[in-house]
Design an enzyme around this catalytic site. Structure first.
Site, mmCIF file in Angstrom:
data_model
loop_
_atom_site.group_PDB
_atom_site.id
_atom_site.type_symbol
_atom_site.label_atom_id
_atom_site.label_comp_id
_atom_site.label_asym_id
_atom_site.label_seq_id
_atom_site.Cartn_x
_atom_site.Cartn_y
_atom_site.Cartn_z
ATOM 1 N N ARG A 313 74.187 50.750 25.051
ATOM 2 C CA ARG A 313 75.111 49.642 24.768
ATOM 3 C C ARG A 313 75.127 48.699 25.965
ATOM 4 O O ARG A 313 75.507 49.106 27.067
ATOM 5 C CB ARG A 313 76.529 50.174 24.511
ATOM 6 C CG ARG A 313 76.635 51.157 23.342
ATOM 7 C CD ARG A 313 76.574 50.456 22.002
ATOM 8 N NE ARG A 313 76.435 51.384 20.897
ATOM 9 C CZ ARG A 313 77.455 51.948 20.251
ATOM 10 N NH1 ARG A 313 78.698 51.679 20.615
ATOM 11 N NH2 ARG A 313 77.228 52.759 19.237
ATOM 12 N N GLU A 315 77.097 46.480 26.874
ATOM 13 C CA GLU A 315 78.420 45.889 27.048
ATOM 14 C C GLU A 315 78.782 45.877 28.533
ATOM 15 O O GLU A 315 78.582 46.866 29.228
ATOM 16 C CB GLU A 315 79.464 46.704 26.271
ATOM 17 C CG GLU A 315 79.217 46.717 24.767
ATOM 18 C CD GLU A 315 80.083 47.745 24.056
ATOM 19 O OE1 GLU A 315 80.645 48.615 24.753
ATOM 20 O OE2 GLU A 315 80.198 47.665 22.829
ATOM 21 N N ARG A 321 86.141 54.584 30.307
ATOM 22 C CA ARG A 321 85.609 55.335 29.163
ATOM 23 C C ARG A 321 84.317 54.758 28.565
ATOM 24 O O ARG A 321 83.855 55.245 27.543
ATOM 25 C CB ARG A 321 86.676 55.439 28.077
ATOM 26 C CG ARG A 321 87.069 54.112 27.435
ATOM 27 C CD ARG A 321 88.063 54.364 26.322
ATOM 28 N NE ARG A 321 88.356 53.159 25.560
ATOM 29 C CZ ARG A 321 89.030 53.153 24.412
ATOM 30 N NH1 ARG A 321 89.451 54.284 23.903
ATOM 31 N NH2 ARG A 321 89.265 52.025 23.789
ATOM 32 N N HIS A 322 83.756 53.732 29.193
ATOM 33 C CA HIS A 322 82.538 53.124 28.650
ATOM 34 C C HIS A 322 81.331 53.376 29.549
ATOM 35 O O HIS A 322 81.432 53.331 30.772
ATOM 36 C CB HIS A 322 82.720 51.611 28.469
ATOM 37 C CG HIS A 322 83.606 51.246 27.323
ATOM 38 N ND1 HIS A 322 84.945 50.966 27.482
ATOM 39 C CD2 HIS A 322 83.346 51.133 26.006
ATOM 40 C CE1 HIS A 322 85.475 50.680 26.293
ATOM 41 N NE2 HIS A 322 84.521 50.774 25.388
ATOM 42 N N GLU A 464 90.041 56.866 21.186
ATOM 43 C CA GLU A 464 89.084 57.001 20.080
ATOM 44 C C GLU A 464 87.806 57.687 20.548
ATOM 45 O O GLU A 464 87.246 57.328 21.578
ATOM 46 C CB GLU A 464 88.774 55.606 19.524
ATOM 47 C CG GLU A 464 87.761 55.595 18.407
ATOM 48 C CD GLU A 464 86.416 55.044 18.860
ATOM 49 O OE1 GLU A 464 85.401 55.708 18.590
ATOM 50 O OE2 GLU A 464 86.394 53.970 19.473
ATOM 51 N N SER A 467 83.768 57.090 15.361
ATOM 52 C CA SER A 467 83.835 56.077 14.318
ATOM 53 C C SER A 467 82.963 56.553 13.171
ATOM 54 O O SER A 467 81.860 57.063 13.397
ATOM 55 C CB SER A 467 83.332 54.720 14.817
ATOM 56 O OG SER A 467 84.347 54.048 15.522
ATOM 57 N N ARG A 515 82.422 61.526 26.089
ATOM 58 C CA ARG A 515 83.822 61.203 25.830
ATOM 59 C C ARG A 515 84.576 62.415 25.275
ATOM 60 O O ARG A 515 85.753 62.627 25.603
ATOM 61 C CB ARG A 515 83.935 60.019 24.880
ATOM 62 C CG ARG A 515 85.316 59.406 24.855
ATOM 63 C CD ARG A 515 85.399 58.153 23.995
ATOM 64 N NE ARG A 515 84.730 57.005 24.603
ATOM 65 C CZ ARG A 515 84.821 55.767 24.130
ATOM 66 N NH1 ARG A 515 85.549 55.530 23.047
ATOM 67 N NH2 ARG A 515 84.184 54.772 24.713
#
Length: 541
Positions: A313, A315, A321-322, A464, A467, A515
Site C-alpha cells: 500500500r 499510502e 497501525r499502517h 479495524e 474488511s 495488526r
C-alpha cells in the site's frame, strides 16, 4: 743479533686489517640473522598463559573459522538450553548460546549466562584441576564480549538458591568453553536496555536513577539486536501461531491455499495508493491485495480459497497501525444464500485462534506481558454482529457525530470499541452493512437499498482488522462500478472477463497478520509486530 722477527710488509698488514673488518661485519650480520630467526620462532609459538604454561589450554579458546566451515560431522549430541531442567542433574551436556551476561567473581571464578532463543542458563567456571579449569580459562571467559556465540561443555547441577536472572533453574559446571564468533566489544544498543518495561523506568525515576531508553527508530536501525529481546522473541512466535492456525482452520473447512501474482497491470482496490513500476517496458504496479485473483480462482472452480502473502500500500500514513508492506491473510468462498456465511467462517476462525493462543502460548504471552503489560482480550463464543447504523447510533448517543454515510475514523472506531465492550462485554465484534461510498468497487450493493452494501468490518480492541463483503459477480455491474470509482476498466479487463464465463455468488475477507498480533497483545505500534517494517520513511534494514 736481534731475535725479533722482521716487520711484516705493508701489504700483509693491510690484508690482516681487511680480514678483521670483514670478520666483524660477518659476526654482526650473523647476529642479526639469529635474532630474526629467534623472533620468527617466538611468533610461531602460542603466547604464554600467565606465569606458567596452561596444562588445560585445549579446554578453551577461539575456534578458527576453518573448523566451523562444515569441516566434519562429529556426531556429538547437543542439548537445547530450554530443555535443561532438574531432571538433567549430574548429566554432561553440550550447549551453544549467546553470552548475554559475563560476571567475574575472582581470578578463579566467573559466571557466564548463555541465551538461546527465549531461554537462558547460568554457566559457572571455577578454577580446579579436577574440573580441568584453569585461572587462564576463567580469564578467557571474562574477556568475551557480550553477545559472542559460545559453545560450553559441562555438567548440570542444581543451585542452592532459586535463580532470578535466568529462565532455567539449573546451572552448568563448565568443563570446556569455546568462542565460535566474537561480537564487537561495544554494541550499538544494549540488550538489557532494550528489554526494559515502562514500570522499570518508573521505578528507576522514583529512585533517582537514570536508565537508557532505546527509542523505536534506534531499535529498528539495529533490528538484528532488538529481535533478541525476550518480548520480541515471543511476539514473532505468537505471529507464527496466528498464521499457522489461520491455515489449519481454513484447510479443515475445505479451503485451498493459493499464491497470486504481486506484479499486476492495474489497481487491485482502486485509488492512487499503488507502487508503480515498469515491467518490461509496460506500466505495472505492486498488488494492493490478492482480491482480483481470489475471485478469479472462485470462477476457476475452487469454491473456497485462501492466501498468505505480501500486500503493498503506497499510502503516506505515518500512524501506529499502517505499513506500506504487510502480510495479508486472505480468504474467498462461494456463497450459497447469504454473505453471513463468510461472517460465520470469520467467527469460527478467530475464536479458534484466540483460544489456541490463550491455551498453547502462555509462556510467550507472559513474556510479552512482562515488558508490555496488557489485559487478556475479551471475546464471545458467538461473535457479536451489529449493523453500521446501530454502531453510528451508539456513537451519536455517546455524543460523537459521524459524517452521514461516512467511514469511521480512528477516534470513532476506538470510542465504538469502548461502548461495545461496556454494553456487550466483548472487544471482538463485526460491524456490517456499510455505505456503498466507503467500499471498494467490487462490493455487492444491498438488495433493499443500493446506498448500502453486503459488507462488513471486524474490530479488535476498537480498531479495524478485517474488511470483507459479498463481491459483484456479474460483469455488467462490475464494469459500471469500476468506472464509477475512477478505475480504467481496460486495466482490469481480464478480471472482468473471467465473470463472463459463469461465476457463482461469492464473498471473502482480508486481514493484516501484523495488526492481529498487535491488537491481540494490545501493543501500541504495528512496527513491533513487523519483523523488518516498511513504512513511508523506512526501507532498511
Amino acid at each position: 743479533m736481534s731475535s725479533e722477527p722482521p716487520p711484516a710488509p705493508a701489504e700483509e698488514l693491510a690484508a690482516d686489517f681487511s680480514a678483521a673488518t670483514i670478520s666483524k661485519k660477518q659476526l654482526k650480520k650473523d647476529a642479526r640473522k639469529a635474532e630474526k630467526a629467534a623472533q620468527r620462532q617466538q611468533q610461531q609459538q602460542p603466547p604464554p598463559q600467565g606465569d606458567d604454561e596452561d596444562p588445560y589450554a585445549s579446554n578453551y579458546g577461539d575456534v578458527p573459522v576453518e573448523e566451523i566451515q562444515s569441516k566434519a560431522i562429529s556426531g556429538r549430541s547437543w542439548t537445547g538450553i530450554g530443555d535443561l531442567d532438574e531432571s538433567a542433574e549430574g548429566r554432561p551436556v553440550l550447549i551453544r548460546g549467546a553470552a548475554q551476561a559475563i560476571r567475574p567473581v575472582s581470578k578463579k571464578m566467573a559466571f557466564v549466562v548463555l541465551r538461546q532463543s527465549m531461554s537462558t542458563v547460568q554457566c559457572v567456571l571455577v578454577a580446579s584441576a579436577d574440573a580441568g579449569v584453569s585461572t587462564q580459562m576463567v580469564r578467557f571467559a571474562t574477556s568475551l564480549s557480550k553477545e559472542s556465540i559460545v559453545d560450553v561443555e559441562g555438567v548440570v547441577s542444581l543451585p542452592k538458591e532459586p535463580l532470578k536472572a535466568t529462565t532455567q533453574q539449573v546451572e552448568i559446571q563448565v568443563r570446556k568453553l569455546y568462542c565460535i564468533n566474537r561480537a564487537i566489544p561495544t554494541l550499538p544498543i544494549n540488550l538489557e536496555d532494550a528489554a526494559r518495561s515502562e514500570a522499570e523506568f518508573e521505578r528507576a525515576e522514583q529512585a533517582g536513577e537514570k536508565l537508557v531508553r532505546v527509542g523505536q527508530d534506534t531499535r529498528l536501525n539495529y533490528r538484528a539486536i532488538d529481535l533478541r529481546t525476550p518480548a520480541n522473541q515471543a511476539i514473532f512466535r505468537i505471529q507464527c501461531q496466528v498464521e499457522n492456525k489461520f491455515r489449519e482452520f481454513l484447510l479443515s473447512m475445505n479451503f485451498v491455499g493459493i499464491h497470486s501474482p504481486k506484479l499486476i497491470s492495474g489497481s487491485s482496490e482502486g485509488g492512487a495508493a499503488v507502487f508503480k513500476l515498469q515491467y518490461n517496458g509496460q506500466p505495472a504496479c505492486l498488488a494492493q491485495s490478492p482480491q482480483l485473483y481470489k475471485q478469479m480462482s472462485i470462477c476457476g472452480g475452487f469454491e473456497r480459497v485462501f492466501e498468505v502473502g505480501p500486500v503493498f500500500r503506497a499510502e503516506n500514513s505515518n500512524t501506529h497501525r499502517h505499513l506500506c508492506e504487510f502480510v495479508g491473510l486472505d480468504a474467498e468462498m462461494e456463497i450459497k444464500e447469504h454473505y453471513f456465511e463468510v461472517c460465520d467462517i470469520i467467527d469460527g476462525l478467530f475464536v479458534a485462534i484466540f483460544k489456541h493462543l490463550n491455551e498453547n502460548c502462555k509462556k510467550e504471552l507472559e513474556t510479552i506481558n512482562r515488558q508490555y503489560p496488557f489485559e487478556p482480550l475479551k471475546y464471545l463464543e458467538k461473535t457479536l454482529k451489529l449493523t453500521y447504523d446501530e454502531g453510528i447510533q451508539m456513537l451519536k448517543e455517546a455524543g460523537t457525530e459521524i459524517e452521514p454515510m461516512g467511514d469511521l475514523n480512528t477516534e470513532a472506531e476506538k470510542k465504538l470499541g469502548r461502548l461495545v465492550k461496556e454494553k456487550y462485554g466483548t472487544e471482538f465484534f463485526i460491524l456490517y452493512r456499510y455505505p456503498l461510498a466507503v467500499r471498494p468497487f467490487y462490493t455487492m450493493p444491498c438488495y433493499d437499498n443500493p446506498a448500502y452494501t453486503n459488507s462488513f468490518d471486524v474490530f479488535i480492541r476498537g480498531e479495524e482488522i478485517i474488511s470483507g463483503a459479498q463481491r459483484i459477480h456479474t460483469p455488467e455491474l462490475l464494469t459500471k462500478r469500476a468506472i464509477e470509482c475512477g478505475i480504467d476498466a481496460s486495466t482490469i479487463a481480464s478480471y472482468i472477463e473471467s465473470f463472463t464465463y459463469g461465476a457463482p455468488p461469492h464473498g471473502g475477507f482480508g486481514v493484516g497478520l501484523e495488526r492481529v498480533v498487535m491488537l491481540f497483545c494490545a501493543l501500541n505500534n504495528i512496527r513491533k509486530t513487523s519483523l523488518f517494517p516498511r513504512d513511508p520513511q523506512r526501507l532498511v534494514p
